[in-house]
Enzyme design. Structure first.
Site, PDB file in Angstrom:
ATOM      1  N   GLU A  74      -1.663  42.772   1.836  1.00  0.00           N
ATOM      2  CA  GLU A  74      -0.480  42.952   0.998  1.00  0.00           C
ATOM      3  C   GLU A  74      -0.195  44.433   0.799  1.00  0.00           C
ATOM      4  OE1 GLU A  74       0.752  40.037   0.143  1.00  0.00           O
ATOM      5  OE2 GLU A  74       1.937  40.258  -1.698  1.00  0.00           O
ATOM      6  N   LYS A  97      -4.034  37.578  -6.730  1.00  0.00           N
ATOM      7  CA  LYS A  97      -2.836  37.380  -5.919  1.00  0.00           C
ATOM      8  C   LYS A  97      -1.930  38.575  -6.174  1.00  0.00           C
ATOM      9  CE  LYS A  97       0.487  34.045  -4.316  1.00  0.00           C
ATOM     10  NZ  LYS A  97       1.711  34.839  -4.332  1.00  0.00           N
ATOM     11  N   CYS A 147      39.350  32.698 -30.547  1.00  0.00           N
ATOM     12  CA  CYS A 147      40.791  32.441 -30.696  1.00  0.00           C
ATOM     13  C   CYS A 147      41.109  31.473 -31.819  1.00  0.00           C
ATOM     14  CB  CYS A 147      41.366  31.912 -29.383  1.00  0.00           C
ATOM     15  SG  CYS A 147      40.834  30.238 -28.973  1.00  0.00           S
ATOM     16  N   SER A 194       2.120  30.462   3.975  1.00  0.00           N
ATOM     17  CA  SER A 194       2.286  30.679   2.558  1.00  0.00           C
ATOM     18  C   SER A 194       1.160  29.918   1.862  1.00  0.00           C
ATOM     19  CB  SER A 194       3.670  30.138   2.250  1.00  0.00           C
ATOM     20  OG  SER A 194       3.808  29.877   0.936  1.00  0.00           O
TER      21      SER A 194
HETATM   22  S1  IVH Z   1      -3.791  34.582   1.710  1.00  0.00           S
HETATM   23  C1  IVH Z   1      -2.760  31.432   4.723  1.00  0.00           C
HETATM   24  N1  IVH Z   1      -4.510  36.190  -0.233  1.00  0.00           N
HETATM   25  O1  IVH Z   1       0.814  35.359  -1.290  1.00  0.00           O
HETATM   26  C2  IVH Z   1      -3.049  32.310   3.577  1.00  0.00           C
HETATM   27  N2  IVH Z   1      -2.209  35.843   0.117  1.00  0.00           N
HETATM   28  O2  IVH Z   1       2.057  32.612  -1.036  1.00  0.00           O
HETATM   29  C3  IVH Z   1      -2.052  33.359   3.418  1.00  0.00           C
HETATM   30  N3  IVH Z   1      -0.758  37.114  -1.396  1.00  0.00           N
HETATM   31  O3  IVH Z   1       2.489  35.685   1.745  1.00  0.00           O
HETATM   32  C4  IVH Z   1      -2.194  34.299   2.370  1.00  0.00           C
HETATM   33  N4  IVH Z   1      -2.366  38.127  -2.494  1.00  0.00           N
HETATM   34  O4  IVH Z   1       1.982  37.790   0.483  1.00  0.00           O
HETATM   35  C5  IVH Z   1      -3.499  35.621   0.414  1.00  0.00           C
HETATM   36  N5  IVH Z   1      -5.295  37.615  -1.891  1.00  0.00           N
HETATM   37  C6  IVH Z   1      -4.286  37.058  -1.245  1.00  0.00           C
HETATM   38  C7  IVH Z   1      -2.946  37.329  -1.588  1.00  0.00           C
HETATM   39  C8  IVH Z   1      -1.931  36.685  -0.879  1.00  0.00           C
HETATM   40  C9  IVH Z   1      -1.053  37.991  -2.360  1.00  0.00           C
HETATM   41  C10 IVH Z   1       0.597  36.715  -1.018  1.00  0.00           C
HETATM   42  C11 IVH Z   1       0.903  36.897   0.435  1.00  0.00           C
HETATM   43  C12 IVH Z   1       1.378  35.580   0.931  1.00  0.00           C
HETATM   44  C13 IVH Z   1       1.690  34.849  -0.325  1.00  0.00           C
HETATM   45  C14 IVH Z   1       1.391  33.389  -0.130  1.00  0.00           C
END
Ligand code: IVH
Length: 681
Positions: A177, A119, A415, A84
């Site tokens: 994603e 993101k 009431c 995460s």
């Molecule tokens: S990198 C170790 N890049 O965010 C790095 N994650 O909180 C792992 N996510 O589970 C993720 N856009 O579902 C990365 N450009 C992006 C992303 C991304 C969305 C989500 C992904 C992950 C979560 C992490």
């Protein structure tokens, strides 16, 4: 210094909350709080653990990602865990991140090259390619074990089943994603509305619900899209030097990469990108909830490494929750189940965070005073995800000079009983108890609610009528209602009356925890109810416990113990409980847990006609195996079993992401369980 008891209790409480919300989010696709609120809980826990290291446990949710995967899909062990990201909410936090990166890399005065990416608000997937063919797709699950969703992923047109060219490694994993673009989401919901089906709350839930379909034909009909953003398994010698080069390579192999991705230089580059993308966000064809900054050079990423659940080389910079300005038309006071009076702002309708908002809770008088909210004020309201909107602040310069301060009424609006305000407590309460029709009604609503006795179809209006016509006094009277009683009510046909009687019947088989929660004892929420059920095992034992014994239970403090003791000391409450049990309310889980059937703890909902057996037989077989059959789909449902001509439960289960079993899969599951196999939790 060892942690004081208060800190220990707080840590336990936070862990419990985090686990609960993990499950809501990751397994049930039914988040109850915003990501920001969730992150807040995790932060509080981490801060507490940092202050008192003896509080850290190996299984603390601060040390792992997500939650355990759901059942039904085959498990996939991730050879490289799916992690995460840590979050930053302010430029200061990004500044601190950049400083840590440079310090660790001993690059104090050099700018780090980052890749800035949107993101995306969807679901992480890992795609395994062998010889250029997509051989397996998996969800993240708990980061170590995900679910095999290959059949579903193969229906997403943008994800190549075969890669282009030949310059890729023989065996490697792409991570990215899966999401639902705004337009597809709008059309999907429009179709659902037209068909009278339940709509999805947001694109993320729609994407999750679509991807976790046991029937991939359903997934195929959903407008899903994908962007690749990283790697799982990958041979070291094939790795380029920089992350942006990898993204270019992925694209050349036919994998879609988000066109907004940019290479930036240093902190200033990150923050400029954030400002630019924030401005662009409303016009993007998909939803994003922030920006991810990643140290671009892989050698640096390796040097930086990971902490428990996230890499040190990346951070998610989250957008603030959406806000809008509107007018407070009125401040009304609602009476809750425990008599608490809650001021609610009635607002001029305003579109924010994806929905039209007309009300915002103001919590209590202190809150109204602190924010100084008055009728007629222009206010900033905020809504994130699918949580209750709140008033952030007033725009005082736009206030009419004569606007009076809000005052709590001295008597209950429902009431007329005296309103009590206990010094030192923020809440004002109606003193009418169950005499107050508002409290009485809320108590019945609570009893019937999904997470309590789960009586499907017993809605607000119906409860109003039952009370008005004196068909129901206490909750126990619900179980003596007849179809004729119900048919006499407005807008109640024979079929709905029979359905409600059936739902009442089904609800009688409950669990001790749900029953305790349903009683509506002050301060006994779901978590406390579960703790009590686990600790004492039987209702009799809880009823017999005095407050000293109750307080010996983990997480039960003096106030809660006093409420529980007082509740069971009241003969009226004991009478209601006796009547409920006489009417047949019971909790088979007591025996199921003892017998530990292979389906114990699993809740099934049946809809439509099964070809191979009558419903009663299906129910008997599930129950014999320790499972439960309940009347309506909720986030607590384990499976929806779908026969011919299914009703609205089908779309509801879909929107909650509940696994759906068609008849053959259901029979296979029963046979496996009857053969003594366990069904993985
Ligand atoms: S990198 C170790 N890049 O965010 C790095 N994650 O909180 C792992 N996510 O589970 C993720 N856009 O579902 C990365 N450009 C992006 C992303 C991304 C969305 C989500 C992904 C992950 C979560 C992490």
């Amino acid at each position: 210094m060892p942690a004081p008891d208060s800190a220990r209790r707080r840590a336990t409480d936070l862990r419990e909350q985090i686990r609960f919300h993990d499950r809501q989010y990751h397994q049930l696709d039914a988040p109850q709080i915003t990501d920001a609120e969730y992150d807040q809980l995790v932060r509080q826990l981490r801060d507490l653990e940092a202050e008192f290291p003896d509080l850290v446990t190996a299984d603390s949710p601060s040390r792992r990602v997500g939650a355990a995967p759901l059942r039904t899909f085959a498990p996939v062990q991730h050879e490289v865990p799916m992690l995460s990201l840590d979050n930053a909410f302010t430029a200061d936090e990004v500044t601190a991140f950049d400083r840590r990166v440079r310090e660790r890399l001993e690059l104090e005065s050099t700018e780090v090259g980052y890749v800035a990416e949107p993101k995306l608000d969807g679901l992480a997937v890992s795609l395994l390619y062998e010889g250029g063919r997509l051989v397996r797709a998996a969800t993240r699950g708990d980061g170590r074990t995900g679910e095999d969703i290959t059949a579903n992923v193969l229906t997403i047109r943008e994800i190549p089943a075969r890669l282009r060219g030949s310059a890729f490694p023989g065996r490697f994993e792409v991570r990215g994603e899966v999401f639902m673009p705004r337009e597809g989401f709008r059309q999907l919901n429009e179709r659902a509305r037209a068909a009278g089906e339940k709509t999805f709350v947001n694109p993320r839930n729609a994407a999750a619900g679509s991807l976790r379909q046991l029937d991939s034909r359903i997934t195929a009909a959903r407008p899903l899209a994908f962007f690749a953003y990283g790697l799982g398994l990958f041979p070291g010698d094939a790795l380029p030097a920089e992350h942006d080069e990898l993204l270019t390579a992925l694209q050349a192999w036919g994998l879609p990469v988000c066109p907004e991705v940019e290479k930036v230089s240093g902190l200033a580059g990150c923050l400029a990108y954030f400002a630019q993308l924030s401005a662009k966000r409303p016009t993007l064809p998909y939803e994003i909830d922030g920006v991810v900054y990643k140290v671009s050079r892989y050698r640096y990423q390796t040097l930086l490494g990971y902490v428990a659940r996230a890499p040190r080389w990346a951070i998610a910079h989250k957008f603030p929750a959406e806000e809008a300005t509107t007018r407070v038309e009125a401040i009304e006071v609602q009476v809750g189940r425990t008599g608490a009076l809650t001021p609610v702002a009635r607002l001029s309708p305003v579109f924010v965070g994806g929905v039209t908002v007309t009300n915002a809770t103001l919590h209590n008088l202190d809150e109204v005073r602190r924010k100084d909210i008055r009728v007629g004020d222009m206010v900033v309201v905020r809504r994130a995800g699918d949580v209750i909107p709140e008033v952030v602040r007033v725009l005082p310069e736009q206030r009419a000079p004569e606007a009076p301060e809000f005052v709590m009424p001295g008597s209950c609006p429902a009431c007329g009983s005296v309103v009590e305000t206990i010094p030192g407590e923020a809440v004002s309460r109606c003193s009418g108890g169950l005499y107050c029709p508002a409290q009485h009604k809320e108590a019945i609503k609570h009893f019937a609610s999904r997470r309590a006795m789960d009586i499907d179809g017993l809605g607000d209006r119906l409860i109003d009528q039952l009370l008005d016509r004196k068909l129901v006094g206490t909750v126990a009277d619900l179980y003596h209602l007849t179809a004729e009683d119900l048919e006499s009510l407005d807008r109640m046909g024979r079929k709905s009356a029979q359905n409600l009687i059936a739902a009442l019947e089904t609800s009688k088989a409950s669990t001790l925890a749900r029953f305790l929660y349903a009683l509506g004892i002050r301060e006994v929420g779901e978590v406390t109810a579960q703790i009590l059920a686990r600790e004492f095992g039987t209702l009799e034992a809880i009823m017999a416990a005095d407050r000293v014994r109750l307080m010996a239970t983990r997480d039960i403090g003096p106030t809660v113990a006093a409420h529980i003791e007082t509740f069971f000391a009241q003969s009226s409450n004991r009478d209601v409980i006796a009547h409920l049990r006489a009417a047949g309310v019971h909790w088979p889980d007591e025996t199921a847990v003892a017998g530990a059937g292979p389906l114990s703890g699993q809740r099934f909902v049946l809809t439509g006609t099964l070809e191979s057996m009558p419903r009663a037989e299906a129910k008997r077989r599930i129950e014999t195996l320790g499972g439960q059959v309940v009347g309506s789909v909720s986030s607590a449902t384990s499976y929806l079993v779908v026969g011919a001509d299914p009703g609205s439960k089908h779309s509801k289960a879909e929107s909650l992401g509940i696994p759906i079993l068609l008849e053959p899969a259901f029979i296979a599951l029963l046979s496996r369980a009857e053969a003594g196999g366990t069904i993985p939790e």
